[in-house]
Design a protein around this motif. Sequence first.
Motif, PDB file in Angstrom:
ATOM      1  N   GLN A   1      49.362  -9.980  -6.148  1.00 25.11           N
ATOM      2  CA  GLN A   1      48.918  -8.688  -6.654  1.00 25.11           C
ATOM      3  C   GLN A   1      48.465  -8.746  -8.112  1.00 25.11           C
ATOM      4  OE1 GLN A   1      51.462  -5.282  -5.710  1.00 25.11           O
ATOM      5  NE2 GLN A   1      52.573  -6.531  -4.213  1.00 25.11           N
TER       6      GLN A   1
ATOM      7  N   GLY B   1      51.117  -1.203 -15.327  1.00 27.03           N
ATOM      8  CA  GLY B   1      50.953  -1.402 -13.894  1.00 27.03           C
ATOM      9  C   GLY B   1      52.245  -1.836 -13.233  1.00 27.03           C
ATOM     10  N   SER B   2      52.961  -2.714 -13.913  1.00 27.54           N
ATOM     11  CA  SER B   2      54.245  -3.166 -13.377  1.00 27.54           C
ATOM     12  C   SER B   2      55.266  -2.037 -13.361  1.00 27.54           C
ATOM     13  CB  SER B   2      54.765  -4.337 -14.213  1.00 27.54           C
ATOM     14  OG  SER B   2      56.031  -4.750 -13.777  1.00 27.54           O
TER      15      SER B   2
ATOM     16  N   VAL C   1      56.000  -7.084  -9.394  1.00 23.21           N
ATOM     17  CA  VAL C   1      54.577  -6.876  -9.158  1.00 23.21           C
ATOM     18  C   VAL C   1      53.768  -7.961  -9.873  1.00 23.21           C
ATOM     19  CG1 VAL C   1      52.645  -5.288  -9.474  1.00 23.21           C
ATOM     20  CG2 VAL C   1      54.913  -4.402  -8.880  1.00 23.21           C
TER      21      VAL C   1
ATOM     22  N   TYR D   1      54.711   1.378 -13.219  1.00 29.34           N
ATOM     23  CA  TYR D   1      54.422   2.474 -12.294  1.00 29.34           C
ATOM     24  C   TYR D   1      54.286   2.021 -10.843  1.00 29.34           C
ATOM     25  CZ  TYR D   1      53.692   5.588 -16.260  1.00 29.34           C
ATOM     26  OH  TYR D   1      53.879   6.347 -17.387  1.00 29.34           O
ATOM     27  N   ASN D   2      54.078   0.729 -10.616  1.00 33.71           N
ATOM     28  CA  ASN D   2      53.941   0.226  -9.243  1.00 33.71           C
ATOM     29  C   ASN D   2      55.168  -0.563  -8.787  1.00 33.71           C
ATOM     30  OD1 ASN D   2      51.298   1.252  -8.961  1.00 33.71           O
ATOM     31  ND2 ASN D   2      50.464  -0.528 -10.039  1.00 33.71           N
ATOM     32  N   ASP D   3      56.288  -0.304  -9.433  1.00 36.90           N
ATOM     33  CA  ASP D   3      57.524  -1.015  -9.077  1.00 36.90           C
ATOM     34  C   ASP D   3      57.907  -0.661  -7.635  1.00 36.90           C
ATOM     35  OD1 ASP D   3      59.950  -2.210  -8.879  1.00 36.90           O
ATOM     36  OD2 ASP D   3      60.745  -1.430 -10.766  1.00 36.90           O
TER      37      ASP D   3
END
Length: 627
Positions: free
Chosen positions: A70, A486-487, A498, A489-491
């Motif tokens: 990712q 990004g890391s 991520v 909020y997309n945990d």
Amino acid sequence: RSWLWAFLIEILPVFVAAPMVAMWSGVEEAKNRALLPYTPGQAVADFFFSPTIVFISLGLWLFARDVLPQDAVYELVGVTLFAVGRAATLGIKYACYPDLQLNDTTDSINIKNPGYEKGQIRDKAQMATYVMNIQGLQKIQLCNLLYKSCLYVDTDLSAAYFHIRHCAPSITAEKQVTALQMWENCLDELSEVYTSEDPIVDPETGKVVSPTGADGLKLFTLNKDNHCNPGGNEEYAEEIEEHGFVNEAAAVAMHKSATGLSAVHLVDPGKQAEHMEDGLMLATFFRSRNRDITALAKRGKIPATVVALNLVFKSFDRTPKEGARIMTAIMIFAVCLGFSPPFLRMMVGKTAFGDSPQEIVFRVWLCWATSPSFFIIFFFNIAPCVWYYSKLKLARELHAMLAGMGESFTCGGNVKVVWSPQSQKAAGLPGFEVDMRCTEDVAAWAALRQVLHGGNFGPIIHRKFQMYGVIMFSIFLAVPTLQALGSFYNDPGDGSQVIEVDVKILSILRMLLLAVPIIVQVLIAYKVNQYTGYQEEAVFRQARANMALSANLRGRGGDQEELADKLDRTQGLLCAVADEIRSSEESSPMRVLGLVAHPGVVISLFSVLTAIIVLEVRELGIVPFLE
């Protein structure tokens, strides 16, 4: 508008930008922007170095995304941002060009005319020229920058003079250089790069002399009487030759409102400041002929123009070989940084370039794709460091002309280190100490400082460096920030990461390495700003000494009384100079990222970097309160 046009050109592949510019603005502009001719070599460079690498990277990511982790998308974003940063900085360079070079005019130096390439305008405007001297054009470009700086601060150095005492010690404790040595050294420096399109006729022999090199420079301005100082240097030098004495009247009218600078400069000053043929530029800058300045120098008097050029050459000049070494070191560093991901992957137990063929192709290309971008980013931050360090050397030279040989002294309990150049280590002529009891010398030093100190020398370059710094600092902060956000909020919430550890480490490492030049810029510029206070203190100290000496001479009559009056006049001028120095500390300090250079800026930068690092390592469990 100029910035947007240049940004659009630089963000597109050359094979797209070249026909677009040719159709919209003409083939000549496409040639002058180095877009045409599109040779096989240009095609190879377009494929490996231009923004084409972004589109190729995107295509490879689409090709291999099924087998990529990712975090690969963040690496692709990084390559894209670096390309945007490159285009934005090049856009700034073109946006700072004068209107005569960009607008639809018939002037020969316009970017749409052949004279632009013939005059090497694009090459002269590059940091590789006026900072690194890669192409050997630095000296003549420094002359242009000095002349433009005189116009910028409204100061005419040709109307100010120094008296050089033959037996006085220099600031290096060696025998004082003579005024004639200064002038001859200036001619020697200029002769290396001097060219002129005008035929030069020797008035003694009537023969046409080569307009280039030492022969042409020896006779420069002899056929350009319209650009000499009317009633000034020429008549003054002839008076010396005829009567054999030096007129001690102080030439303190330094500003063009008093000297008629605009009247003498017959062409529009803005145009002359940006591009003049060498002979015309030197004639306009010196406003005297070679033999006139030589006659003055033989009598121990030298124009501030000569002193200024010698100081600029001594502080800024470097050989093309030295510049090439710096550029080569930056290139090697950029390639090493670009190909560092495989080694970091192996350190955390992964294969260097991945397992599948698609991933291997993507990661190999990504290593190469980031290297040119790192070179651009690092170069646009290292070159200002070199430029600011040269300005620091220039500030030291100016201060040493006042303070003399002392390398350090104590004031108020604080030890201030004031560098004094050592002749065995410093190139160029040794400096000299200004006679601070002479009104004319004080006025000349004040004019010299007004043009050369801090951001006053090369003000447009200084402004461009601020914008370069802001763009580059924003770019290399944006990549780790986007990864951290990004890391965050997309945990997925299952304990998996991520973004892999090696990608986080690489992101932090790049950010820190690319932030170091910015911090160095701040510290060097801060030191230059400190010399404002040092100079002010030295001027006040001499004013106090003049006042005390004048008080002791009062009442003794005769020549002593006349000397006391002279000291009083000089003391008043010294106080005015000190006030001007103090005001410049607030009005025109050295800046980095648009901020006044100060250690507090470094602390703020460390705070920003620390915050990003904390966000990046949040998932690693080494910051307990953020787990």
